[in-house]
Design an enzyme around this catalytic site. Sequence first.
Site, PDB file in Angstrom:
ATOM      1  CG  ASP A  72      70.902  56.172  29.953  1.00 28.57           C
ATOM      2  OD1 ASP A  72      69.706  56.508  29.755  1.00 28.57           O
ATOM      3  OD2 ASP A  72      71.318  55.030  29.735  1.00 28.57           O
ATOM      4  CB  CYS A  96      75.051  58.136  33.306  1.00 24.80           C
ATOM      5  SG  CYS A  96      75.423  57.331  31.718  1.00 24.80           S
ATOM      6  CG  HIS A 156      72.168  54.489  34.761  1.00 29.69           C
ATOM      7  ND1 HIS A 156      71.674  53.683  33.766  1.00 29.69           N
ATOM      8  CD2 HIS A 156      73.150  55.222  34.187  1.00 29.69           C
ATOM      9  CE1 HIS A 156      72.317  53.934  32.638  1.00 29.69           C
ATOM     10  NE2 HIS A 156      73.218  54.867  32.862  1.00 29.69           N
ATOM     11  CB  CYS A 197      75.523  52.144  33.125  1.00 26.54           C
ATOM     12  SG  CYS A 197      76.445  53.543  32.426  1.00 26.54           S
ATOM     13  NE  ARG A 249      67.965  54.258  29.289  1.00 26.57           N
ATOM     14  CZ  ARG A 249      68.509  53.047  29.152  1.00 26.57           C
ATOM     15  NH1 ARG A 249      67.743  51.986  28.998  1.00 26.57           N
ATOM     16  NH2 ARG A 249      69.818  52.896  29.189  1.00 26.57           N
TER      17      ARG A 249
HETATM   18 CO    CO Z   1      74.927  55.125  31.782  1.00 29.88          CO
END
Ligand code: CO
Length: 211
Positions: free
Chosen positions: A44, A42, A98, A101, A46
């Site tokens: 993302d 992803c 994750h 999400c 993090r």
């Molecule tokens: Co995500």
Amino acid sequence: MTPIEKLLLENKAWAEEVKSDDPAYFERLAHLQTPQFLWIGCSDSRVPADRITGTQPGEIFVHRNIANLVIHTDVNLLSVLDFAVNHLKVNHVIVCGHYGCGGVKAAMTNHDFKYVLNMWLRNIKDVYRLYNDELEAIPDMDKRADRLAELNVKEQLLHLAKTSIIQRAWKYDRRPHLHGWIYGLKDGLIKNVFEMEPGAGLDPLYRYDDL
Ligand code: CO
């Protein structure tokens, strides 16, 4: 100092530190890239592939998009997959989703995210529909989103297996192994969700028999 200037300053400090630890580091990496892993994760911020797996530059080939989707008309993803499998000859392809999400959560709403995002999130809604009964039985919406994130990883792994890129590599090279993982934002741990060995079973409709 602007945030952008800070990035460039930090970069300079990092390069100096690496060079003082290992003077030949950049010279060596510049001439050779032999990663064993392709990571599809992803976007993302993090979930940084190398940080959470303790790997160094040169070890993981990375593709990231919102909610780690494998879409069979996505030329970007397919180019990365083709290059990783047929040129870098990676032994492992990892799809890592994750918990928590945002893309998965957004797909569970009825909100109009406008234009391209609606189109992208539609793919996750399709996964939801596939597992509708199981998901509707989970009353807690966060838990339901986490389960959808796991099921999404499984479906994306199946999407990989449906490509002729993977099927041809399985047939002639007995690789790569496909791994479906999920990362926990709250504990930093990766859990195995689903995996497929070379030649693993697939709905016959998707199998090419004249590769
Ligand atoms: Co995500």
